[in-house]
Scaffold this active site. Sequence first.
Site, PDB file in Angstrom:
ATOM      1  N   LYS A  52     -10.750   3.061  -4.511  1.00  0.00           N
ATOM      2  CA  LYS A  52     -10.125   3.102  -3.197  1.00  0.00           C
ATOM      3  C   LYS A  52     -10.810   4.507  -2.546  1.00  0.00           C
ATOM      4  O   LYS A  52     -11.026   4.467  -1.325  1.00  0.00           O
ATOM      5  CB  LYS A  52      -8.733   3.315  -3.225  1.00  0.00           C
ATOM      6  CG  LYS A  52      -7.700   1.866  -3.492  1.00  0.00           C
ATOM      7  CD  LYS A  52      -6.478   2.029  -3.839  1.00  0.00           C
ATOM      8  CE  LYS A  52      -6.113   0.630  -4.548  1.00  0.00           C
ATOM      9  NZ  LYS A  52      -4.794   0.664  -4.966  1.00  0.00           N
ATOM     10  N   GLN A  96      -0.135   4.722  -6.609  1.00  0.00           N
ATOM     11  CA  GLN A  96      -0.836   3.743  -7.416  1.00  0.00           C
ATOM     12  C   GLN A  96       0.328   3.127  -8.699  1.00  0.00           C
ATOM     13  O   GLN A  96       0.890   4.114  -9.261  1.00  0.00           O
ATOM     14  CB  GLN A  96      -1.968   4.223  -8.337  1.00  0.00           C
ATOM     15  CG  GLN A  96      -2.716   3.023  -9.001  1.00  0.00           C
ATOM     16  CD  GLN A  96      -3.246   2.114  -8.159  1.00  0.00           C
ATOM     17  OE1 GLN A  96      -3.836   2.296  -7.048  1.00  0.00           O
ATOM     18  NE2 GLN A  96      -3.094   0.896  -8.524  1.00  0.00           N
ATOM     19  N   ASP A 119       0.346   0.590   1.861  1.00  0.00           N
ATOM     20  CA  ASP A 119       0.296  -0.272   0.717  1.00  0.00           C
ATOM     21  C   ASP A 119       1.313  -1.481   1.464  1.00  0.00           C
ATOM     22  O   ASP A 119       1.423  -2.568   0.745  1.00  0.00           O
ATOM     23  CB  ASP A 119       0.747   0.127  -0.415  1.00  0.00           C
ATOM     24  CG  ASP A 119      -0.282   0.260  -1.493  1.00  0.00           C
ATOM     25  OD1 ASP A 119      -1.487  -0.385  -1.176  1.00  0.00           O
ATOM     26  OD2 ASP A 119      -0.017   0.956  -2.260  1.00  0.00           O
TER      27      ASP A 119
END
Length: 291
Positions: A52, A96, A119
Amino acid sequence: MQILDGQLVSKTIKDSLKLDVAALVVEGKRPPHLAAILVGNNGASETYVGAKVKACSEIGFKSTLIRMEDSVTENKLLSVIGDLNTDPDVDGILVQLPLPKHISDEHVIMAIDPSKDVDGFHPVNAGKLVMGSPAFVSATPHGIMLLLEHYKIETKGKQAAVIGRSNIVGRPMSILLSANTNYGNSTVTLCHSHTHNLKEICLRSDIIVAALGRPGFVTGDMVKPGAVIIDVGITRVPDASKKSGFALKGDVDFPAVSPKCSYITPVPGGVGPMTIAALMKNTFTACQNNL
Ligand code: NAD
């Protein structure tokens, strides 16, 4: 059978975003900024976050990687998220997953400002998705929709089976495929670990999205000829022939299924790169909303 080349489509999307960022900068605006928090040293998480951050730098986004020890307290993590929420220079925040057991995923997700939740895990975004309102959509299902759109795969009126009901993949995927939108309008069966007659459901499906994390679960005898197969699974399985010591396996038995279907995503190189592309798109949108 045609391969749905996530690597290629992801590159196309990232190239286009790169031009969009350059245009922002020409207008005298700052580039988008993604802040990623990584707790602990999980090998797979390191790889995902690394990809990412790399994508950000390729496109011209700013990124900040905040590393925290496995032993970090939930309160400390929540306070860092609070700081990022109020930092006007930060557009997108991702934490994460998975997190260490002593930290609640739910508390962390709830702490992220929905307008920076690139997200798409926050209940505000999940709720908007269900209602069909503009929302940050979880990157993996969002990326799959971008892939379907790129290859102009007809979904209207089709039967779709989504295997796996997680909040980050299966459930939002089922909502997107059944929504009254382009590349939606399918009739979706959401399958999970308690589903009976899964094979029959798959056999009558025009589209199968496998997102359960069981390598090779979808076998040739479960697939109707001409079906579209989206393989979300990524599992590390030991492989002595690889330098890393493991190979990445999808949830679909590719050698058996690929000759029967019309389209299929490979693993790796299918849904994985599309997840990154979708995250980048979400971050760009967050920046546009923020500027
Ligand atoms: P999860 O463990 O949260 O959910 C798995 C789901 O599968 C559950 O809903 C469960 O009910 C269902 N399931 C388990 N066994 C089943 C069975 N035998 N029959 C039917 N359903 C069953 O997993 P997740 O986070 O949704 O991830 C699923 C897979 O996708 C994993 O391999 C993960 O690594 C991968 N993944 C890939 C990407 C990507 O970018 N390619 C992103 C996220 C997740």
